[in-house]
Design a protein around this motif. Structure first.
Motif, PDB file in Angstrom:
ATOM      1  N   VAL A  95       0.840  -1.200   0.000  1.00 22.54           N
ATOM      2  CA  VAL A  95       0.000   0.000   0.000  1.00 22.54           C
ATOM      3  C   VAL A  95       0.875   1.251   0.000  1.00 22.54           C
ATOM      4  CG1 VAL A  95      -1.639   1.374   1.359  1.00 22.54           C
ATOM      5  CG2 VAL A  95      -1.997  -1.084   1.101  1.00 22.54           C
ATOM      6  N   LEU A  96       1.932   1.245   0.817  1.00 20.55           N
ATOM      7  CA  LEU A  96       2.809   2.408   0.894  1.00 20.55           C
ATOM      8  C   LEU A  96       3.544   2.670  -0.418  1.00 20.55           C
ATOM      9  CD1 LEU A  96       4.435   2.029   4.427  1.00 20.55           C
ATOM     10  CD2 LEU A  96       2.801   3.767   3.702  1.00 20.55           C
ATOM     11  N   SER A  97       3.894   1.620  -1.139  1.00 18.24           N
ATOM     12  CA  SER A  97       4.679   1.806  -2.362  1.00 18.24           C
ATOM     13  C   SER A  97       3.811   1.908  -3.618  1.00 18.24           C
ATOM     14  CB  SER A  97       5.696   0.673  -2.518  1.00 18.24           C
ATOM     15  OG  SER A  97       5.032  -0.565  -2.612  1.00 18.24           O
ATOM     16  N   ALA A  98       2.520   1.636  -3.515  1.00 20.97           N
ATOM     17  CA  ALA A  98       1.638   1.694  -4.688  1.00 20.97           C
ATOM     18  C   ALA A  98       1.202   3.125  -4.970  1.00 20.97           C
ATOM     19  CB  ALA A  98       0.404   0.826  -4.443  1.00 20.97           C
ATOM     20  N   ASN A  99       0.764   3.334  -6.214  1.00 20.36           N
ATOM     21  CA  ASN A  99       0.168   4.621  -6.554  1.00 20.36           C
ATOM     22  C   ASN A  99      -1.242   4.636  -5.987  1.00 20.36           C
ATOM     23  OD1 ASN A  99       2.402   5.480  -7.978  1.00 20.36           O
ATOM     24  ND2 ASN A  99       1.681   4.603  -9.897  1.00 20.36           N
ATOM     25  N   GLY A 100      -1.528   5.641  -5.223  1.00 16.46           N
ATOM     26  CA  GLY A 100      -2.847   5.743  -4.608  1.00 16.46           C
ATOM     27  C   GLY A 100      -2.958   7.039  -3.850  1.00 16.46           C
ATOM     28  N   PRO A 101      -4.111   7.242  -3.217  1.00 18.03           N
ATOM     29  CA  PRO A 101      -4.311   8.496  -2.490  1.00 18.03           C
ATOM     30  C   PRO A 101      -3.314   8.659  -1.337  1.00 18.03           C
ATOM     31  CG  PRO A 101      -6.354   7.211  -2.620  1.00 18.03           C
ATOM     32  CD  PRO A 101      -5.258   6.362  -3.155  1.00 18.03           C
ATOM     33  N   LEU A 102      -2.867   9.884  -1.145  1.00 17.53           N
ATOM     34  CA  LEU A 102      -1.908  10.186  -0.082  1.00 17.53           C
ATOM     35  C   LEU A 102      -2.465   9.846   1.293  1.00 17.53           C
ATOM     36  CD1 LEU A 102       0.791  11.380   0.817  1.00 17.53           C
ATOM     37  CD2 LEU A 102      -0.313  13.628   0.835  1.00 17.53           C
ATOM     38  N   TRP A 103      -3.755  10.120   1.517  1.00 15.30           N
ATOM     39  CA  TRP A 103      -4.333   9.863   2.844  1.00 15.30           C
ATOM     40  C   TRP A 103      -4.279   8.389   3.202  1.00 15.30           C
ATOM     41  CZ3 TRP A 103      -8.507   6.725   3.676  1.00 15.30           C
ATOM     42  CH2 TRP A 103      -9.309   6.409   2.573  1.00 15.30           C
ATOM     43  N   VAL A 104      -4.382   7.482   2.219  1.00 16.50           N
ATOM     44  CA  VAL A 104      -4.284   6.044   2.492  1.00 16.50           C
ATOM     45  C   VAL A 104      -2.861   5.709   2.933  1.00 16.50           C
ATOM     46  CG1 VAL A 104      -4.394   3.738   1.462  1.00 16.50           C
ATOM     47  CG2 VAL A 104      -6.158   5.425   0.923  1.00 16.50           C
ATOM     48  N   LYS A 105      -1.881   6.305   2.272  1.00 12.35           N
ATOM     49  CA  LYS A 105      -0.483   6.066   2.636  1.00 12.35           C
ATOM     50  C   LYS A 105      -0.172   6.614   4.027  1.00 12.35           C
ATOM     51  CE  LYS A 105       1.182   5.917  -2.064  1.00 12.35           C
ATOM     52  NZ  LYS A 105       2.187   6.307  -3.017  1.00 12.35           N
ATOM     53  N   VAL A 106      -0.727   7.778   4.349  1.00 15.13           N
ATOM     54  CA  VAL A 106      -0.499   8.382   5.670  1.00 15.13           C
ATOM     55  C   VAL A 106      -1.088   7.497   6.764  1.00 15.13           C
ATOM     56  CG1 VAL A 106      -1.083  10.337   7.163  1.00 15.13           C
ATOM     57  CG2 VAL A 106      -0.303  10.746   4.818  1.00 15.13           C
ATOM     58  N   PHE A 107      -2.314   7.037   6.580  1.00 13.91           N
ATOM     59  CA  PHE A 107      -2.931   6.166   7.582  1.00 13.91           C
ATOM     60  C   PHE A 107      -2.219   4.824   7.684  1.00 13.91           C
ATOM     61  CE2 PHE A 107      -6.769   8.924   7.185  1.00 13.91           C
ATOM     62  CZ  PHE A 107      -6.849   9.270   8.532  1.00 13.91           C
ATOM     63  N   THR A 108      -1.775   4.283   6.553  1.00 14.63           N
ATOM     64  CA  THR A 108      -1.047   3.016   6.565  1.00 14.63           C
ATOM     65  C   THR A 108       0.274   3.165   7.303  1.00 14.63           C
ATOM     66  OG1 THR A 108      -2.059   2.389   4.454  1.00 14.63           O
ATOM     67  CG2 THR A 108      -0.077   1.192   5.110  1.00 14.63           C
ATOM     68  N   TYR A 109       1.000   4.244   7.005  1.00 18.17           N
ATOM     69  CA  TYR A 109       2.266   4.505   7.696  1.00 18.17           C
ATOM     70  C   TYR A 109       2.020   4.682   9.201  1.00 18.17           C
ATOM     71  CZ  TYR A 109       6.505   6.601   9.401  1.00 18.17           C
ATOM     72  OH  TYR A 109       7.615   6.853  10.140  1.00 18.17           O
ATOM     73  N   ALA A 110       0.999   5.457   9.551  1.00 19.00           N
ATOM     74  CA  ALA A 110       0.692   5.698  10.968  1.00 19.00           C
ATOM     75  C   ALA A 110       0.395   4.389  11.689  1.00 19.00           C
ATOM     76  CB  ALA A 110      -0.484   6.662  11.101  1.00 19.00           C
ATOM     77  N   TYR A 111      -0.318   3.504  11.030  1.00 17.43           N
ATOM     78  CA  TYR A 111      -0.632   2.216  11.654  1.00 17.43           C
ATOM     79  C   TYR A 111       0.613   1.346  11.773  1.00 17.43           C
ATOM     80  CZ  TYR A 111      -2.167  -2.548  12.251  1.00 17.43           C
ATOM     81  OH  TYR A 111      -2.298  -3.827  12.708  1.00 17.43           O
ATOM     82  N   MET A 112       1.343   1.204  10.651  1.00 21.77           N
ATOM     83  CA  MET A 112       2.484   0.297  10.605  1.00 21.77           C
ATOM     84  C   MET A 112       3.671   0.777  11.427  1.00 21.77           C
ATOM     85  SD  MET A 112       4.288  -0.946   7.150  1.00 21.77           S
ATOM     86  CE  MET A 112       5.847  -1.773   7.101  1.00 21.77           C
ATOM     87  N   CYS A 113       3.889   2.071  11.428  1.00 23.42           N
ATOM     88  CA  CYS A 113       5.120   2.594  12.018  1.00 23.42           C
ATOM     89  C   CYS A 113       4.916   3.370  13.321  1.00 23.42           C
ATOM     90  CB  CYS A 113       5.845   3.470  10.993  1.00 23.42           C
ATOM     91  SG  CYS A 113       6.304   2.548   9.515  1.00 23.42           S
ATOM     92  N   VAL A 114       3.680   3.648  13.716  1.00 27.64           N
ATOM     93  CA  VAL A 114       3.460   4.364  14.976  1.00 27.64           C
ATOM     94  C   VAL A 114       2.461   3.622  15.863  1.00 27.64           C
ATOM     95  CG1 VAL A 114       2.766   6.542  16.049  1.00 27.64           C
ATOM     96  CG2 VAL A 114       4.014   6.575  13.881  1.00 27.64           C
ATOM     97  N   LEU A 115       1.225   3.496  15.421  1.00 29.41           N
ATOM     98  CA  LEU A 115       0.193   2.875  16.256  1.00 29.41           C
ATOM     99  C   LEU A 115       0.515   1.418  16.573  1.00 29.41           C
ATOM    100  CD1 LEU A 115      -2.521   3.143  17.678  1.00 29.41           C
ATOM    101  CD2 LEU A 115      -3.620   2.440  15.550  1.00 29.41           C
ATOM    102  N   GLY A 116       0.915   0.660  15.543  1.00 34.49           N
ATOM    103  CA  GLY A 116       1.268  -0.747  15.754  1.00 34.49           C
ATOM    104  C   GLY A 116       2.368  -0.922  16.792  1.00 34.49           C
ATOM    105  N   PRO A 117       3.509  -0.230  16.632  1.00 34.63           N
ATOM    106  CA  PRO A 117       4.567  -0.358  17.638  1.00 34.63           C
ATOM    107  C   PRO A 117       4.147   0.058  19.047  1.00 34.63           C
ATOM    108  CG  PRO A 117       5.475   0.579  15.644  1.00 34.63           C
ATOM    109  CD  PRO A 117       3.986   0.499  15.443  1.00 34.63           C
ATOM    110  N   VAL A 118       3.366   1.125  19.173  1.00 38.06           N
ATOM    111  CA  VAL A 118       2.917   1.553  20.503  1.00 38.06           C
ATOM    112  C   VAL A 118       2.059   0.465  21.138  1.00 38.06           C
ATOM    113  CG1 VAL A 118       1.488   3.212  21.772  1.00 38.06           C
ATOM    114  CG2 VAL A 118       3.109   4.032  20.042  1.00 38.06           C
ATOM    115  N   MET A 119       1.105  -0.065  20.371  1.00 37.32           N
ATOM    116  CA  MET A 119       0.228  -1.106  20.905  1.00 37.32           C
ATOM    117  C   MET A 119       1.010  -2.384  21.231  1.00 37.32           C
ATOM    118  SD  MET A 119      -2.549   0.421  21.241  1.00 37.32           S
ATOM    119  CE  MET A 119      -3.410  -0.968  21.902  1.00 37.32           C
TER     120      MET A 119
END
Length: 174
Positions: free
Chosen positions: A56-80
């Motif tokens: 999802v992060l490397s595909a062409n798509g809406p920026l908001w999807v990439k931002v939410f994916t990054y936030a989940y994978m790299c911030v929310l996931g590690p915190v949880m």
């Protein structure tokens, strides 16, 4: 919870040294494992194993999807994950001794990633994070390390996806 977020008994230099070691070992292990698996799978003619989130992060798509994916994978996931594995599991297992708690929480953390490619690096990250929590008395350094590790791993996987390793192997004669 307040105790988990308070660093005690260490000055800034001790925490910096611990973070430098704690960051270096898991990130190097993660990077090596990612590169080795990518090269081996490419040489065998298989598609590299990347997570759907990295796709999802490397595909062409809406920026908001990439931002939410990054936030989940790299911030929310590690915190949880840190709250669960170091905040609850490690703390609960410490009654059987620190070594047992560190090893078991690290093994469980690695197995929770349910992927051979991620298991060993995750166990290494889990081991370092657990030691950091026990030594500092705080979960904050392990949360920071986990966020940095996931961010570096995601960036590396995205970069490796953009490289045509099959052509690179053919060019080198392998």
């Amino acid at each position: 919870l307040k105790k988990l977020f308070t660093v005690k008994g260490f000055d800034g230099r001790d925490i910096f040294n611990m973070m430098a070691f704690g960051f270096g070992l898991p990130v190097i292990a993660s990077m090596l494992m990612t590169v080795i698996v990518t090269v081996v799978e490419t040489a065998m003619g298989r598609q590299t194993q990347t997570t759907d989130l990295v796709r999802v992060l490397s595909a062409n798509g809406p920026l908001w999807v990439k931002v939410f994916t990054y936030a989940y994978m790299c911030v929310l996931g590690p915190v949880m994950e840190e709250l669960i594995f170091r905040g609850v599991l490690l703390a609960g297992l410490r009654k059987y001794g620190n070594v047992f708690a560190v090893v078991m929480s690290s093994v469980m953390f690695g197995l929770a990633h349910m992927s051979f490619v991620q298991c060993l690096p995750a166990m290494t990250v889990g081991l370092v994070c657990a030691v950091m929590v026990i030594r500092t008395g705080s979960i904050l350094p392990s949360i920071f390390l986990h966020i940095v590790n996931n961010s570096v791993s995601a960036i590396l996987m995205i970069m490796l996806q953009r490289v045509d390793l099959q052509k690179l192997l053919e060019a080198t004669g392998s």
